[in-house]
Design an enzyme around this catalytic site. Sequence first.
Site, PDB file in Angstrom:
ATOM      1  N   ASP A   1      -2.653   8.012   7.554  1.00  0.00           N
ATOM      2  CA  ASP A   1      -1.919   8.342   6.558  1.00  0.00           C
ATOM      3  C   ASP A   1      -1.746   9.672   6.393  1.00  0.00           C
ATOM      4  O   ASP A   1      -2.870  10.348   6.784  1.00  0.00           O
ATOM      5  CB  ASP A   1      -2.004   7.749   5.070  1.00  0.00           C
ATOM      6  CG  ASP A   1      -1.098   8.056   3.862  1.00  0.00           C
ATOM      7  OD1 ASP A   1       0.121   7.557   4.184  1.00  0.00           O
ATOM      8  OD2 ASP A   1      -1.400   8.720   3.018  1.00  0.00           O
ATOM      9  N   SER A   2      -0.892  10.502   5.954  1.00  0.00           N
ATOM     10  CA  SER A   2      -0.891  11.964   5.481  1.00  0.00           C
ATOM     11  C   SER A   2      -1.876  12.183   4.417  1.00  0.00           C
ATOM     12  O   SER A   2      -2.268  13.367   4.400  1.00  0.00           O
ATOM     13  CB  SER A   2       0.358  12.164   5.193  1.00  0.00           C
ATOM     14  OG  SER A   2       0.902  11.675   3.886  1.00  0.00           O
TER      15      SER A   2
ATOM     16  N   CYS B   1       1.757   4.849   6.567  1.00  0.00           N
ATOM     17  CA  CYS B   1       2.480   6.215   6.158  1.00  0.00           C
ATOM     18  C   CYS B   1       4.157   5.751   6.356  1.00  0.00           C
ATOM     19  O   CYS B   1       4.437   5.893   7.594  1.00  0.00           O
ATOM     20  CB  CYS B   1       2.033   7.348   6.403  1.00  0.00           C
ATOM     21  SG  CYS B   1       2.970   9.047   6.045  1.00  0.00           S
TER      22      CYS B   1
ATOM     23  N   GLU C   1      -1.286  12.546  -6.282  1.00  0.00           N
ATOM     24  CA  GLU C   1      -2.080  13.365  -5.648  1.00  0.00           C
ATOM     25  C   GLU C   1      -2.993  14.317  -6.410  1.00  0.00           C
ATOM     26  O   GLU C   1      -4.065  14.769  -6.574  1.00  0.00           O
ATOM     27  CB  GLU C   1      -1.729  14.243  -4.390  1.00  0.00           C
ATOM     28  CG  GLU C   1      -1.078  13.282  -3.419  1.00  0.00           C
ATOM     29  CD  GLU C   1      -1.880  13.331  -1.939  1.00  0.00           C
ATOM     30  OE1 GLU C   1      -1.897  14.436  -1.624  1.00  0.00           O
ATOM     31  OE2 GLU C   1      -1.613  12.311  -1.417  1.00  0.00           O
TER      32      GLU C   1
ATOM     33  N   CYS D   1       6.721   4.095  -0.303  1.00  0.00           N
ATOM     34  CA  CYS D   1       5.731   4.923  -0.198  1.00  0.00           C
ATOM     35  C   CYS D   1       4.325   4.610  -0.737  1.00  0.00           C
ATOM     36  O   CYS D   1       4.323   3.887  -1.766  1.00  0.00           O
ATOM     37  CB  CYS D   1       5.997   6.237  -0.998  1.00  0.00           C
ATOM     38  SG  CYS D   1       4.714   7.611  -1.043  1.00  0.00           S
TER      39      CYS D   1
ATOM     40  N   HIS E   1       1.829   5.781  -1.949  1.00  0.00           N
ATOM     41  CA  HIS E   1       1.195   6.552  -3.136  1.00  0.00           C
ATOM     42  C   HIS E   1       1.864   5.825  -4.302  1.00  0.00           C
ATOM     43  O   HIS E   1       1.067   5.544  -5.631  1.00  0.00           O
ATOM     44  CB  HIS E   1       1.588   7.765  -3.236  1.00  0.00           C
ATOM     45  CG  HIS E   1       0.887   8.743  -2.290  1.00  0.00           C
ATOM     46  ND1 HIS E   1       1.250   8.847  -0.826  1.00  0.00           N
ATOM     47  CD2 HIS E   1       0.201   9.892  -2.797  1.00  0.00           C
ATOM     48  CE1 HIS E   1       0.301   9.716  -0.589  1.00  0.00           C
ATOM     49  NE2 HIS E   1      -0.411  10.265  -1.507  1.00  0.00           N
TER      50      HIS E   1
END
Length: 277
Positions: free
Chosen positions: A12-13, A75, A160, A194, A196
């Site tokens: 993942d990024s 991702c 984040e 996504c 996240h």
Amino acid sequence: MLAKQAPVGVFDSGYGGLTILKELVKELPDYDYLYLGDNARSPYGSRSFNAVYQYTWEAVQWFFEQGCELVILACNTASAKALRTIQQKDLPLYAPDKRVLGVIRPTAEIIGNYSSSNQIGIMATTGTVQSESYLLEIHHFFPQAIVTQEACPMWVPIVENGEYNGAGADYFIQKHIHHLLEANRKIDTILLACTHYPLLIPKIRQFVPAHIRIVPQGEIVAQSLAAYLKRHPELEAKCSKNGQIRFCTTDSTVDFNQNGAIFFGKELNSEHILLGH
């Protein structure tokens, strides 16, 4: 590293893929996993196709060097912007016996089953929305479905930066849900495209009517991988099974351990690695 070690690679990024890894471990606990977050270069959502492809291919090659036979791009942006090129151009040349899978196709294969009205909303990064990958893939499996997308560029930074529970998140969450439901009032299913976004579910729920289903991807991807390994016993046999997980990041291990635990649901201890050197 021992030759027998062939963990399933999960890329993942940043941290989001840990929500996928969490479900993979739940579904397939015996396997070894190697997680890499490219935190030094995240987020990927606003980057060009070429940059995302370059970064993702560097990561995939690193996974292969670590002994991985199978890599999951956990991702959506990497799956949308890099997976096809890697599968069609790079693997046949450099690693014909290895496999790289994404999160878009397994999600698209099943998401239509969640909707009674055939009206599906997609909330994703700008990069995923612009790629139109979900529109194409869902149409392939569910031609009757009407898919409405909404790019949410602020949602990843909110998560984040640890603000997913904060009052400051409300404005951006309410704004994008309002946009989506204004664009199509018949939506009865919202896909969080996504990795996240599962951390925002309690907030999202506050602004979404009760009859609308909110679908994160982790469980879908985990069940899809289990089915894939059953269909490919030759690949399954190569994967090592010691129940071990190794975490790596391209940025600060202190930050990764602290923030990653929120996504993964337990404490973790990461190593720092370099990509593209």
